[in-house]
Design a protein around this motif. Structure first.
Motif, PDB file in Angstrom:
ATOM      1  N   HIS A 171      -2.339 -12.744 -14.869  1.00  0.00           N
ATOM      2  CA  HIS A 171      -1.047 -12.730 -14.171  1.00  0.00           C
ATOM      3  C   HIS A 171      -0.625 -11.298 -13.871  1.00  0.00           C
ATOM      4  CE1 HIS A 171      -0.369 -16.998 -14.346  1.00  0.00           C
ATOM      5  NE2 HIS A 171      -0.853 -16.965 -15.563  1.00  0.00           N
ATOM      6  N   VAL A 172       0.115 -11.128 -12.795  1.00  0.00           N
ATOM      7  CA  VAL A 172       0.439  -9.798 -12.288  1.00  0.00           C
ATOM      8  C   VAL A 172       1.938  -9.491 -12.356  1.00  0.00           C
ATOM      9  CG1 VAL A 172      -1.584  -9.738 -10.774  1.00  0.00           C
ATOM     10  CG2 VAL A 172       0.569 -10.652  -9.903  1.00  0.00           C
ATOM     11  N   ARG A 173       2.674 -10.232 -13.152  1.00  0.00           N
ATOM     12  CA  ARG A 173       4.131 -10.065 -13.187  1.00  0.00           C
ATOM     13  C   ARG A 173       4.563  -8.621 -13.432  1.00  0.00           C
ATOM     14  NH1 ARG A 173       3.485 -15.093 -15.748  1.00  0.00           N
ATOM     15  NH2 ARG A 173       4.435 -16.754 -14.534  1.00  0.00           N
TER      16      ARG A 173
ATOM     17  N   LEU B  32       7.685  -2.438  -3.933  1.00  0.00           N
ATOM     18  CA  LEU B  32       8.052  -1.095  -3.471  1.00  0.00           C
ATOM     19  C   LEU B  32       6.882  -0.349  -2.825  1.00  0.00           C
ATOM     20  CD1 LEU B  32      10.240  -0.033  -6.508  1.00  0.00           C
ATOM     21  CD2 LEU B  32      11.019  -0.808  -4.254  1.00  0.00           C
ATOM     22  N   HIS B  33       5.745  -1.031  -2.679  1.00  0.00           N
ATOM     23  CA  HIS B  33       4.541  -0.427  -2.083  1.00  0.00           C
ATOM     24  C   HIS B  33       4.110   0.816  -2.853  1.00  0.00           C
ATOM     25  CE1 HIS B  33       5.147  -3.189   1.240  1.00  0.00           C
ATOM     26  NE2 HIS B  33       6.398  -2.763   1.297  1.00  0.00           N
ATOM     27  N   ALA B  34       4.193   0.725  -4.183  1.00  0.00           N
ATOM     28  CA  ALA B  34       3.893   1.869  -5.035  1.00  0.00           C
ATOM     29  C   ALA B  34       2.572   1.723  -5.792  1.00  0.00           C
ATOM     30  CB  ALA B  34       5.041   2.080  -6.021  1.00  0.00           C
ATOM     31  N   LEU B  35       1.776   0.734  -5.434  1.00  0.00           N
ATOM     32  CA  LEU B  35       0.483   0.540  -6.084  1.00  0.00           C
ATOM     33  C   LEU B  35      -0.621   1.180  -5.262  1.00  0.00           C
ATOM     34  CD1 LEU B  35       0.716  -3.234  -7.090  1.00  0.00           C
ATOM     35  CD2 LEU B  35       1.032  -1.248  -8.580  1.00  0.00           C
ATOM     36  N   GLU B  36      -1.707   1.507  -5.942  1.00  0.00           N
ATOM     37  CA  GLU B  36      -2.887   1.977  -5.223  1.00  0.00           C
ATOM     38  C   GLU B  36      -3.488   0.788  -4.474  1.00  0.00           C
ATOM     39  OE1 GLU B  36      -5.582   4.035  -7.766  1.00  0.00           O
ATOM     40  OE2 GLU B  36      -4.029   5.382  -8.516  1.00  0.00           O
ATOM     41  N   ALA B  37      -4.309   1.072  -3.481  1.00  0.00           N
ATOM     42  CA  ALA B  37      -4.851   0.037  -2.598  1.00  0.00           C
ATOM     43  C   ALA B  37      -5.549  -1.084  -3.360  1.00  0.00           C
ATOM     44  CB  ALA B  37      -5.799   0.660  -1.581  1.00  0.00           C
ATOM     45  N   GLY B  38      -6.343  -0.744  -4.355  1.00  0.00           N
ATOM     46  CA  GLY B  38      -7.063  -1.762  -5.116  1.00  0.00           C
ATOM     47  C   GLY B  38      -6.131  -2.693  -5.860  1.00  0.00           C
ATOM     48  N   GLU B  39      -5.098  -2.131  -6.479  1.00  0.00           N
ATOM     49  CA  GLU B  39      -4.123  -2.942  -7.192  1.00  0.00           C
ATOM     50  C   GLU B  39      -3.318  -3.795  -6.218  1.00  0.00           C
ATOM     51  OE1 GLU B  39      -3.096  -2.971 -11.006  1.00  0.00           O
ATOM     52  OE2 GLU B  39      -5.199  -3.008 -10.435  1.00  0.00           O
ATOM     53  N   THR B  40      -2.971  -3.241  -5.057  1.00  0.00           N
ATOM     54  CA  THR B  40      -2.238  -4.007  -4.048  1.00  0.00           C
ATOM     55  C   THR B  40      -3.043  -5.231  -3.632  1.00  0.00           C
ATOM     56  OG1 THR B  40      -1.061  -2.062  -3.228  1.00  0.00           O
ATOM     57  CG2 THR B  40      -1.258  -3.923  -1.711  1.00  0.00           C
ATOM     58  N   CYS B  41      -4.320  -5.050  -3.394  1.00  0.00           N
ATOM     59  CA  CYS B  41      -5.189  -6.179  -3.010  1.00  0.00           C
ATOM     60  C   CYS B  41      -5.281  -7.200  -4.129  1.00  0.00           C
ATOM     61  CB  CYS B  41      -6.579  -5.674  -2.648  1.00  0.00           C
ATOM     62  SG  CYS B  41      -6.609  -4.772  -1.097  1.00  0.00           S
ATOM     63  N   ARG B  42      -5.395  -6.733  -5.357  1.00  0.00           N
ATOM     64  CA  ARG B  42      -5.504  -7.651  -6.499  1.00  0.00           C
ATOM     65  C   ARG B  42      -4.235  -8.482  -6.640  1.00  0.00           C
ATOM     66  NH1 ARG B  42      -4.759  -8.208 -12.141  1.00  0.00           N
ATOM     67  NH2 ARG B  42      -3.634  -6.272 -12.455  1.00  0.00           N
ATOM     68  N   VAL B  43      -3.078  -7.853  -6.509  1.00  0.00           N
ATOM     69  CA  VAL B  43      -1.814  -8.587  -6.622  1.00  0.00           C
ATOM     70  C   VAL B  43      -1.681  -9.583  -5.470  1.00  0.00           C
ATOM     71  CG1 VAL B  43       0.708  -8.394  -6.586  1.00  0.00           C
ATOM     72  CG2 VAL B  43      -0.653  -6.759  -7.913  1.00  0.00           C
TER      73      VAL B  43
ATOM     74  N   CYS C 277      -1.345 -18.331  -7.311  1.00  0.00           N
ATOM     75  CA  CYS C 277      -0.547 -18.546  -8.518  1.00  0.00           C
ATOM     76  C   CYS C 277       0.910 -18.781  -8.120  1.00  0.00           C
ATOM     77  CB  CYS C 277      -0.668 -17.341  -9.450  1.00  0.00           C
ATOM     78  SG  CYS C 277       0.273 -17.543 -10.992  1.00  0.00           S
ATOM     79  N   ASP C 278       1.324 -20.026  -8.171  1.00  0.00           N
ATOM     80  CA  ASP C 278       2.691 -20.374  -7.782  1.00  0.00           C
ATOM     81  C   ASP C 278       3.738 -19.711  -8.677  1.00  0.00           C
ATOM     82  OD1 ASP C 278       1.751 -21.941  -5.711  1.00  0.00           O
ATOM     83  OD2 ASP C 278       1.916 -23.821  -6.818  1.00  0.00           O
ATOM     84  N   ASP C 279       3.457 -19.589  -9.974  1.00  0.00           N
ATOM     85  CA  ASP C 279       4.425 -18.967 -10.883  1.00  0.00           C
ATOM     86  C   ASP C 279       4.666 -17.507 -10.507  1.00  0.00           C
ATOM     87  OD1 ASP C 279       4.774 -21.298 -12.336  1.00  0.00           O
ATOM     88  OD2 ASP C 279       3.270 -20.764 -13.835  1.00  0.00           O
ATOM     89  N   CYS C 280       3.597 -16.757 -10.299  1.00  0.00           N
ATOM     90  CA  CYS C 280       3.748 -15.345  -9.938  1.00  0.00           C
ATOM     91  C   CYS C 280       4.345 -15.204  -8.535  1.00  0.00           C
ATOM     92  CB  CYS C 280       2.406 -14.614 -10.027  1.00  0.00           C
ATOM     93  SG  CYS C 280       1.851 -14.357 -11.734  1.00  0.00           S
TER      94      CYS C 280
ATOM     95  N   ASP D  54       8.002 -15.538  -8.902  1.00  0.00           N
ATOM     96  CA  ASP D  54       8.539 -14.299  -9.476  1.00  0.00           C
ATOM     97  C   ASP D  54       8.575 -13.189  -8.430  1.00  0.00           C
ATOM     98  OD1 ASP D  54       8.845 -15.568 -11.900  1.00  0.00           O
ATOM     99  OD2 ASP D  54       7.036 -14.693 -12.786  1.00  0.00           O
ATOM    100  N   TYR D  55       7.549 -13.130  -7.582  1.00  0.00           N
ATOM    101  CA  TYR D  55       7.510 -12.132  -6.522  1.00  0.00           C
ATOM    102  C   TYR D  55       8.715 -12.278  -5.591  1.00  0.00           C
ATOM    103  CZ  TYR D  55       6.514 -10.251  -1.945  1.00  0.00           C
ATOM    104  OH  TYR D  55       6.637  -9.606  -0.739  1.00  0.00           O
TER     105      TYR D  55
END
Length: 65
Positions: A10-12, A20-31, A38-41, A44-45
């Motif tokens: 989970h990526v909560r 806020l677009h503050a993640l690196e590209a790889g993390e952005t893609c993973r999220v 994942c309906d729960d996440c 939350d998003y």
């Protein structure tokens, strides 16, 4: 780590930075990939994104500064 959304942890904890677009590209893609499966996440998003949008409307006066 698997590319299947259901196998990804989970990526909560990353949602604020994601909104806020503050993640690196790889993390952005993973999220983004995780949110698709994942309906729960995803719920939350939406809450984090709405809160972020509302905070952006506040002025310094609103914050008592």
């Amino acid at each position: 780590m698997s590319d299947a959304p259901g196998d990804d942890p989970h990526v909560r904890l990353l949602l604020g930075a994601y909104v806020l677009h503050a993640l690196e590209a790889g993390e952005t893609c993973r999220v983004a990939r995780h949110l698709q499966g994942c309906d729960d996440c995803a719920r939350d998003y939406v809450e984090v994104a709405e809160a972020s949008a509302l905070l952006a409307l506040l002025s310094a006066e609103d914050l008592g500064e």
